[in-house]
Design a protein around this motif. Structure first.
Motif, mmCIF file in Angstrom:
data_model
loop_
_atom_site.group_PDB
_atom_site.id
_atom_site.type_symbol
_atom_site.label_atom_id
_atom_site.label_comp_id
_atom_site.label_asym_id
_atom_site.label_seq_id
_atom_site.Cartn_x
_atom_site.Cartn_y
_atom_site.Cartn_z
ATOM 1 N N VAL A 14 -25.716 2.206 2.753
ATOM 2 C CA VAL A 14 -26.817 1.248 2.922
ATOM 3 C C VAL A 14 -26.851 0.604 4.306
ATOM 4 O O VAL A 14 -27.827 -0.051 4.658
ATOM 5 C CB VAL A 14 -26.778 0.141 1.838
ATOM 6 C CG1 VAL A 14 -26.906 0.738 0.451
ATOM 7 C CG2 VAL A 14 -25.531 -0.710 1.953
ATOM 8 N N ALA A 15 -25.806 0.774 5.093
ATOM 9 C CA ALA A 15 -25.704 0.073 6.376
ATOM 10 C C ALA A 15 -26.422 0.782 7.523
ATOM 11 O O ALA A 15 -26.874 0.130 8.459
ATOM 12 C CB ALA A 15 -24.240 -0.134 6.747
ATOM 13 N N PHE A 16 -26.521 2.100 7.444
ATOM 14 C CA PHE A 16 -27.037 2.856 8.581
ATOM 15 C C PHE A 16 -28.274 3.664 8.236
ATOM 16 O O PHE A 16 -28.491 4.052 7.098
ATOM 17 C CB PHE A 16 -25.957 3.807 9.111
ATOM 18 C CG PHE A 16 -24.856 3.096 9.813
ATOM 19 C CD1 PHE A 16 -24.967 2.773 11.147
ATOM 20 C CD2 PHE A 16 -23.711 2.728 9.138
ATOM 21 C CE1 PHE A 16 -23.951 2.095 11.805
ATOM 22 C CE2 PHE A 16 -22.688 2.054 9.781
ATOM 23 C CZ PHE A 16 -22.811 1.736 11.124
ATOM 24 N N GLN A 17 -29.042 3.939 9.286
ATOM 25 C CA GLN A 17 -30.160 4.871 9.195
ATOM 26 C C GLN A 17 -30.064 5.803 10.389
ATOM 27 O O GLN A 17 -29.600 5.393 11.455
ATOM 28 C CB GLN A 17 -31.497 4.139 9.194
ATOM 29 C CG GLN A 17 -31.780 3.365 10.478
ATOM 30 C CD GLN A 17 -32.998 2.475 10.364
ATOM 31 O OE1 GLN A 17 -33.549 2.298 9.296
ATOM 32 N NE2 GLN A 17 -33.406 1.904 11.476
ATOM 33 N N ASP A 18 -30.435 7.022 10.201
ATOM 34 C CA ASP A 18 -30.440 7.987 11.310
ATOM 35 C C ASP A 18 -29.139 7.992 12.101
ATOM 36 O O ASP A 18 -29.127 7.805 13.316
ATOM 37 C CB ASP A 18 -31.623 7.718 12.253
ATOM 38 C CG ASP A 18 -32.964 7.801 11.535
ATOM 39 O OD1 ASP A 18 -33.080 8.629 10.610
ATOM 40 O OD2 ASP A 18 -33.859 7.034 11.896
ATOM 41 N N GLY A 19 -28.057 8.169 11.403
ATOM 42 C CA GLY A 19 -26.779 8.279 12.087
ATOM 43 C C GLY A 19 -26.121 6.955 12.373
ATOM 44 O O GLY A 19 -25.695 6.252 11.473
ATOM 45 N N ALA A 20 -26.077 6.563 13.655
ATOM 46 C CA ALA A 20 -25.309 5.393 14.060
ATOM 47 C C ALA A 20 -26.131 4.114 14.186
ATOM 48 O O ALA A 20 -25.595 3.087 14.562
ATOM 49 C CB ALA A 20 -24.615 5.682 15.389
ATOM 50 N N GLU A 21 -27.414 4.143 13.866
ATOM 51 C CA GLU A 21 -28.248 2.941 14.000
ATOM 52 C C GLU A 21 -28.171 2.090 12.733
ATOM 53 O O GLU A 21 -28.456 2.555 11.634
ATOM 54 C CB GLU A 21 -29.701 3.338 14.267
ATOM 55 C CG GLU A 21 -30.603 2.152 14.504
ATOM 56 C CD GLU A 21 -32.044 2.560 14.750
ATOM 57 O OE1 GLU A 21 -32.919 1.700 14.567
ATOM 58 O OE2 GLU A 21 -32.295 3.727 15.101
ATOM 59 N N ARG A 22 -27.765 0.839 12.911
ATOM 60 C CA ARG A 22 -27.693 -0.079 11.763
ATOM 61 C C ARG A 22 -29.097 -0.417 11.275
ATOM 62 O O ARG A 22 -30.010 -0.630 12.064
ATOM 63 C CB ARG A 22 -26.998 -1.395 12.157
ATOM 64 C CG ARG A 22 -25.497 -1.408 12.156
ATOM 65 C CD ARG A 22 -24.802 -1.307 10.819
ATOM 66 N NE ARG A 22 -25.080 -2.308 9.839
ATOM 67 C CZ ARG A 22 -24.330 -3.368 9.562
ATOM 68 N NH1 ARG A 22 -23.238 -3.592 10.241
ATOM 69 N NH2 ARG A 22 -24.674 -4.208 8.605
ATOM 70 N N ARG A 23 -29.237 -0.455 9.973
ATOM 71 C CA ARG A 23 -30.477 -0.906 9.357
ATOM 72 C C ARG A 23 -30.548 -2.422 9.464
ATOM 73 O O ARG A 23 -29.525 -3.076 9.659
ATOM 74 C CB ARG A 23 -30.497 -0.522 7.873
ATOM 75 C CG ARG A 23 -30.515 0.966 7.639
ATOM 76 C CD ARG A 23 -30.408 1.292 6.160
ATOM 77 N NE ARG A 23 -31.574 0.788 5.455
ATOM 78 C CZ ARG A 23 -31.565 0.363 4.186
ATOM 79 N NH1 ARG A 23 -30.447 0.375 3.487
ATOM 80 N NH2 ARG A 23 -32.656 -0.064 3.625
ATOM 81 N N PRO A 24 -31.730 -3.001 9.294
ATOM 82 C CA PRO A 24 -31.786 -4.466 9.241
ATOM 83 C C PRO A 24 -30.869 -4.976 8.126
ATOM 84 O O PRO A 24 -30.840 -4.412 7.022
ATOM 85 C CB PRO A 24 -33.255 -4.745 8.934
ATOM 86 C CG PRO A 24 -33.988 -3.541 9.450
ATOM 87 C CD PRO A 24 -33.047 -2.384 9.209
ATOM 88 N N LEU A 25 -30.126 -6.022 8.420
ATOM 89 C CA LEU A 25 -29.166 -6.559 7.465
ATOM 90 C C LEU A 25 -29.830 -6.905 6.141
ATOM 91 O O LEU A 25 -29.283 -6.612 5.074
ATOM 92 C CB LEU A 25 -28.482 -7.793 8.059
ATOM 93 C CG LEU A 25 -27.458 -8.489 7.183
ATOM 94 C CD1 LEU A 25 -26.326 -7.551 6.782
ATOM 95 C CD2 LEU A 25 -26.913 -9.725 7.900
ATOM 96 N N SER A 26 -31.010 -7.482 6.187
ATOM 97 C CA SER A 26 -31.698 -7.870 4.949
ATOM 98 C C SER A 26 -31.994 -6.657 4.074
ATOM 99 O O SER A 26 -31.927 -6.748 2.840
ATOM 100 C CB SER A 26 -32.983 -8.634 5.254
ATOM 101 O OG SER A 26 -33.857 -7.840 6.041
ATOM 102 N N ASP A 27 -32.304 -5.511 4.675
ATOM 103 C CA ASP A 27 -32.558 -4.286 3.904
ATOM 104 C C ASP A 27 -31.272 -3.791 3.244
ATOM 105 O O ASP A 27 -31.279 -3.375 2.078
ATOM 106 C CB ASP A 27 -33.132 -3.191 4.795
ATOM 107 C CG ASP A 27 -34.535 -3.492 5.296
ATOM 108 O OD1 ASP A 27 -35.153 -4.475 4.819
ATOM 109 O OD2 ASP A 27 -35.009 -2.747 6.175
ATOM 110 N N SER A 28 -30.181 -3.833 3.996
ATOM 111 C CA SER A 28 -28.894 -3.398 3.433
ATOM 112 C C SER A 28 -28.489 -4.284 2.262
ATOM 113 O O SER A 28 -28.071 -3.793 1.202
ATOM 114 C CB SER A 28 -27.803 -3.430 4.511
ATOM 115 O OG SER A 28 -28.080 -2.516 5.539
ATOM 116 N N ILE A 29 -28.628 -5.593 2.433
ATOM 117 C CA ILE A 29 -28.262 -6.530 1.362
ATOM 118 C C ILE A 29 -29.154 -6.325 0.145
ATOM 119 O O ILE A 29 -28.671 -6.324 -0.992
ATOM 120 C CB ILE A 29 -28.314 -7.974 1.876
ATOM 121 C CG1 ILE A 29 -27.203 -8.198 2.909
ATOM 122 C CG2 ILE A 29 -28.192 -8.974 0.726
ATOM 123 C CD1 ILE A 29 -27.317 -9.494 3.678
#
Length: 141
Positions: A14-29
């Protein structure tokens, strides 16, 4: 009546999208909260202090796996191919030295992935908690 096995979630999912790019924290939570709502019993694992901190109120127990950097590096070297993260074993192996360098900095890192932040969360957790310092102890989980 048999006890249902706990559902498991790796925060890498849930933390990453497209490899090494972090997703928005609110989306991960939000994804983690959905996972918890969809499962009666769960285990969530990962080194993302910002995500963990947001869900601690829902945790009845916190387990800190802290075997030391040398053990973690050995685990990195021995890990099987993770097809959910890499398109091939070769691609994963090409990233191994970067991973080892990242793990080697665990004790000195000041970000959410470092020991000091993990220790702060663990020490402040008011409910049941365990720190496991050797892989042999993991069987108790």
């Amino acid at each position: 009546m048999s006890k249902q096995a706990a559902a498991r979630l790796s925060l890498d999912e849930v933390a990453f999208q497209d490899g090494a790019e972090r997703r928005p924290l609110s989306d991960s939570i939000a994804d983690v909260r959905r996972f918890m709502a969809d499962n009666e019993s769960w285990i969530i694992e990962g080194c993302y202090a910002d995500i963990i901190e947001a869900i601690l109120g829902n945790c009845e127990e916190l387990i800190f796996l802290n075997p030391g950097v040398d053990v973690c590096i050995a685990h990195c070297r021995a890990r099987p191919w993770e097809p959910e993260k890499f398109s091939s074993k070769e691609e994963q192996d090409d990233n191994l030295e970067n991973l080892i360098e990242w793990v080697a900095a665990y004790e000195s890192r000041a970000d959410e992935y470092g020991l000091s932040r993990h220790r702060e969360i663990y020490d402040a957790f008011p409910r049941k908690k365990r720190e496991l310092n050797h892989p042999n102890e993991y069987a108790s989980i």
